[in-house]
Design a protein around this motif. Structure first.
Motif, PDB file in Angstrom:
ATOM      1  N   LYS A  31       0.845  -1.185   0.000  1.00 47.34           N
ATOM      2  CA  LYS A  31       0.000   0.000   0.000  1.00 47.34           C
ATOM      3  C   LYS A  31       0.886   1.242   0.000  1.00 47.34           C
ATOM      4  N   PRO A  32       0.412   2.289  -0.649  1.00 42.41           N
ATOM      5  CA  PRO A  32       1.188   3.530  -0.622  1.00 42.41           C
ATOM      6  C   PRO A  32       1.336   4.034   0.810  1.00 42.41           C
ATOM      7  N   PRO A  33       2.415   4.744   1.092  1.00 43.06           N
ATOM      8  CA  PRO A  33       2.606   5.249   2.452  1.00 43.06           C
ATOM      9  C   PRO A  33       1.565   6.312   2.802  1.00 43.06           C
ATOM     10  N   THR A  39       1.714  17.526   4.284  1.00 46.74           N
ATOM     11  CA  THR A  39       2.475  17.161   3.087  1.00 46.74           C
ATOM     12  C   THR A  39       1.582  17.249   1.865  1.00 46.74           C
ATOM     13  N   TYR A  40       0.389  16.700   1.996  1.00 50.68           N
ATOM     14  CA  TYR A  40      -0.577  16.755   0.899  1.00 50.68           C
ATOM     15  C   TYR A  40      -0.909  18.204   0.556  1.00 50.68           C
ATOM     16  N   MET A  41      -1.162  19.018   1.562  1.00 45.84           N
ATOM     17  CA  MET A  41      -1.502  20.421   1.313  1.00 45.84           C
ATOM     18  C   MET A  41      -0.344  21.168   0.653  1.00 45.84           C
ATOM     19  N   ALA A  42       0.877  20.886   1.061  1.00 46.05           N
ATOM     20  CA  ALA A  42       2.038  21.535   0.438  1.00 46.05           C
ATOM     21  C   ALA A  42       2.166  21.127  -1.031  1.00 46.05           C
ATOM     22  N   SER A  89      -0.223  11.232  -6.205  1.00 46.34           N
ATOM     23  CA  SER A  89      -0.822   9.939  -6.572  1.00 46.34           C
ATOM     24  C   SER A  89      -0.105   8.759  -5.931  1.00 46.34           C
ATOM     25  N   ARG A  90       1.063   8.977  -5.353  1.00 43.02           N
ATOM     26  CA  ARG A  90       1.889   7.887  -4.834  1.00 43.02           C
ATOM     27  C   ARG A  90       1.774   7.697  -3.330  1.00 43.02           C
ATOM     28  N   TYR A  91       0.922   8.444  -2.666  1.00 42.03           N
ATOM     29  CA  TYR A  91       0.736   8.262  -1.224  1.00 42.03           C
ATOM     30  C   TYR A  91      -0.737   8.368  -0.867  1.00 42.03           C
ATOM     31  N   ARG A  92      -1.012   8.151   0.419  1.00 40.38           N
ATOM     32  CA  ARG A  92      -2.357   8.301   0.967  1.00 40.38           C
ATOM     33  C   ARG A  92      -2.297   9.306   2.105  1.00 40.38           C
ATOM     34  N   VAL A  93      -3.462   9.806   2.485  1.00 39.26           N
ATOM     35  CA  VAL A  93      -3.585  10.699   3.636  1.00 39.26           C
ATOM     36  C   VAL A  93      -4.496   9.995   4.635  1.00 39.26           C
ATOM     37  N   ALA A  94      -4.179  10.111   5.905  1.00 39.21           N
ATOM     38  CA  ALA A  94      -4.935   9.387   6.937  1.00 39.21           C
ATOM     39  C   ALA A  94      -6.401   9.837   7.009  1.00 39.21           C
TER      40      ALA A  94
END
Length: 152
Positions: A31-33, A39-42, A89-94
């Motif tokens: 699963k992506p980290p 981080t997503y917002m930046a 596209s390479r990660y997830r957000v909690a």
């Protein structure tokens, strides 16, 4: 000579088999980290700024020649946008809602990159008919990207 070749092939097969055993069974892709929302917002802020920069660069051009001259700056900003969106596209957000938004935006970004690339190519070719056709597509794709970012 045949014996040496046979021995060499046998040794290679043995090494490949040993590597396969050491590597273990093939598993599903991990699963992506999960990254912090900051981080997503930046990443999204940087991508948004790059997309805005493209629009500003292109809108400042008042002649076809000025538009052609603006293409390198627009491509640089498009590359920034594309790289940031690829990262997204390479990660997830909690946070589930934020992660759904991230997924929508990540899915909507490649069509934006594609149509803007084709538009910039048409500018370089000075193909005004193609530019006109693609400008409508640019508007649709960027509107879809913007809509993907709206809370649902």
């Amino acid at each position: 000579m045949v014996g040496a070749r046979t021995w060499c092939c046998a040794a290679i097969v043995a090494m490949l088999a040993a590597f396969a055993v050491l590597a273990g069974p093939a598993s599903a892709s991990p699963k992506p980290p999960v990254v912090p929302g900051a981080t997503y917002m930046a990443d999204m802020t940087a991508a948004s700024r790059a997309l805005t920069r493209i629009g500003n660069v292109l809108n400042r051009a008042d002649t076809l020649e000025a538009l052609v001259a603006a293409v390198p700056r627009a491509r640089k900003a498009l590359t920034r946008f594309d790289r940031r969106m690829y990262a997204v596209s390479r990660y997830r957000v909690a946070d589930p809602a934020m992660n759904r938004q991230r997924a929508r935006l990540a899915a909507a970004a490649p069509p934006v990159t594609d149509v803007l690339t084709r538009y910039l190519d048409a500018v370089l070719l000075r193909n005004q008919q193609r530019m006109k056709t693609l400008s409508a597509a640019v508007t649709r794709r960027t509107a879809a990207f913007s809509a993907a970012g709206q809370a649902r």
